[in-house]
Design an enzyme around this catalytic site. Structure first.
Site, PDB file in Angstrom:
ATOM      1  N   ASP A  69     -47.956   5.934  98.552  1.00  0.00           N
ATOM      2  CA  ASP A  69     -47.727   6.809  97.413  1.00  0.00           C
ATOM      3  C   ASP A  69     -48.369   6.181  96.184  1.00  0.00           C
ATOM      4  O   ASP A  69     -48.596   4.965  96.132  1.00  0.00           O
ATOM      5  CB  ASP A  69     -46.229   7.017  97.166  1.00  0.00           C
ATOM      6  N   SER A  70     -48.643   7.026  95.196  1.00  0.00           N
ATOM      7  CA  SER A  70     -49.240   6.520  93.963  1.00  0.00           C
ATOM      8  C   SER A  70     -48.265   5.631  93.200  1.00  0.00           C
ATOM      9  O   SER A  70     -48.681   4.822  92.359  1.00  0.00           O
ATOM     10  CB  SER A  70     -49.669   7.687  93.066  1.00  0.00           C
ATOM     11  N   CYS A  93     -47.982  10.884  98.899  1.00  0.00           N
ATOM     12  CA  CYS A  93     -48.394  11.428  97.607  1.00  0.00           C
ATOM     13  C   CYS A  93     -49.085  12.778  97.801  1.00  0.00           C
ATOM     14  O   CYS A  93     -50.113  12.861  98.483  1.00  0.00           O
ATOM     15  CB  CYS A  93     -49.333  10.444  96.919  1.00  0.00           C
ATOM     16  N   GLU A 119     -40.737   7.624  86.792  1.00  0.00           N
ATOM     17  CA  GLU A 119     -41.206   6.247  86.965  1.00  0.00           C
ATOM     18  C   GLU A 119     -40.633   5.327  85.891  1.00  0.00           C
ATOM     19  O   GLU A 119     -40.374   4.146  86.129  1.00  0.00           O
ATOM     20  CB  GLU A 119     -42.740   6.195  86.948  1.00  0.00           C
ATOM     21  N   CYS A 132     -44.277  17.390  95.032  1.00  0.00           N
ATOM     22  CA  CYS A 132     -44.519  16.003  94.624  1.00  0.00           C
ATOM     23  C   CYS A 132     -43.343  15.200  95.145  1.00  0.00           C
ATOM     24  O   CYS A 132     -42.195  15.641  95.038  1.00  0.00           O
ATOM     25  CB  CYS A 132     -44.628  15.883  93.104  1.00  0.00           C
ATOM     26  N   HIS A 170     -41.889  12.728  94.018  1.00  0.00           N
ATOM     27  CA  HIS A 170     -40.910  12.337  93.005  1.00  0.00           C
ATOM     28  C   HIS A 170     -39.849  13.419  92.787  1.00  0.00           C
ATOM     29  O   HIS A 170     -38.702  13.118  92.435  1.00  0.00           O
ATOM     30  CB  HIS A 170     -41.607  12.087  91.656  1.00  0.00           C
TER      31      HIS A 170
END
Length: 269
Positions: free
Chosen positions: A7-8, A70, A162, A194, A196
């Site tokens: 993942d990023s 991601c 984040e 996404c 997240h």
């Protein structure tokens, strides 16, 4: 033996957590490219190069199979990597397939022509880069016809998550849902495009209303991975599991521990 999850940043931990629960006997190597996060505001070439470098790092650590948790990487890099040719014995899979399987209620191996499905109005919440790629719509069109997809670019949400700013993240989610509803007042289903966003799933659901089915990726990807490994047990890899980051390992470890509410320790990639 480890399967790689890339993942990023930290969002892919939602996929990792679901995969660990579904496959408790499988080791996973997680790599978060936190030094370059978020990917969602980068152009497609930049995302491709960063994703390729990260996947090669995971291959070097013994992962034969890498999941691009991601969505931005899946949208901008997956098809290009696959079409460019992968090293023998290596595979890269994305996260759109399990979503589309669930949405259209048909197996990915079903190569019959696209057909009408029950869901006609779908809201897609994703990063700016994923929205711009139209990768979800392209893959969906291979399987279904007559589905209206309204995409909402959710700028700022990944950064807020984040940074651990839940209040800002909630406010942004509500704002993006309001913007989507102005374009599509009555979606039947919503895709959290996404990794997240599942951390904000309750907020998405409340803002969308109880009549909207929200598709979150973690459990869907985990179930799809379990079926894949049943068919391809040779893809379990050779290296050990663990956590790698391109960012500050101490800071990322603290954020990850907050994310999953259990002790997570990252090492420098």
């Amino acid at each position: 033996m480890a399967v790689g999850i890339f993942d990023s940043g930290l969002g892919g931990l939602t996929v990792l957590n679901a995969a660990q629960q579904r496959l408790p006997d499988v080791d996973f190597l997680y790599y978060g490219d936190s030094a370059h996060a978020p990917y969602g505001v980068r152009d497609a070439e930049d995302v491709f190069q960063l994703t390729r470098q990260a996947v090669e790092t995971m291959w070097a650590h013994g992962c034969d199979l890498v999941i691009l948790a991601c969505n931005t990487a899946s949208a901008a890099a997956l098809r290009r990597m696959q079409e460019g040719g992968l090293p023998p014995g290596k595979r890269v899979l994305g996260v759109f397939v399990p979503l589309i399987e669930a949405l259209t209620e048909r197996e990915w191996g079903d190569n019959s022509p696209p057909r009408e499905v029950e869901v006609k109005h779908v809201a897609l919440f994703a990063t700016p880069a994923t929205v711009a790629s139209r990768a979800f719509q392209r893959e969906l069109a291979f399987r279904a016809i007559g589905v209206d997809v309204e995409a909402q670019s959710c700028g700022g949400v990944v950064d807020a998550i984040e940074d651990g700013d839940e209040i800002l993240a909630e406010a942004l989610v509500r704002s993006h849902v309001d913007a989507l509803k102005r374009k599509m007042p009555e979606p039947q289903a919503a895709i959290l495009g996404c990794t997240h966003y599942p951390l904000m799933e309750d907020i998405f659901q409340k803002a969308l209303g109880p009549d909207v089915t929200v598709y979150s990726q973690g459990d869907l990807v985990a179930e799809s991975l379990a079926h894949y490994l049943e068919r391809h047990p040779d893809m379990m890899g050779r290296g050990p599991g663990g956590f790698l980051t391109s960012g500050d390992a101490t800071r990322v470890s603290d954020r990850a521990t907050q994310f999953l509410r259990r002790e997570i320790t990252f090492s420098a990639a």
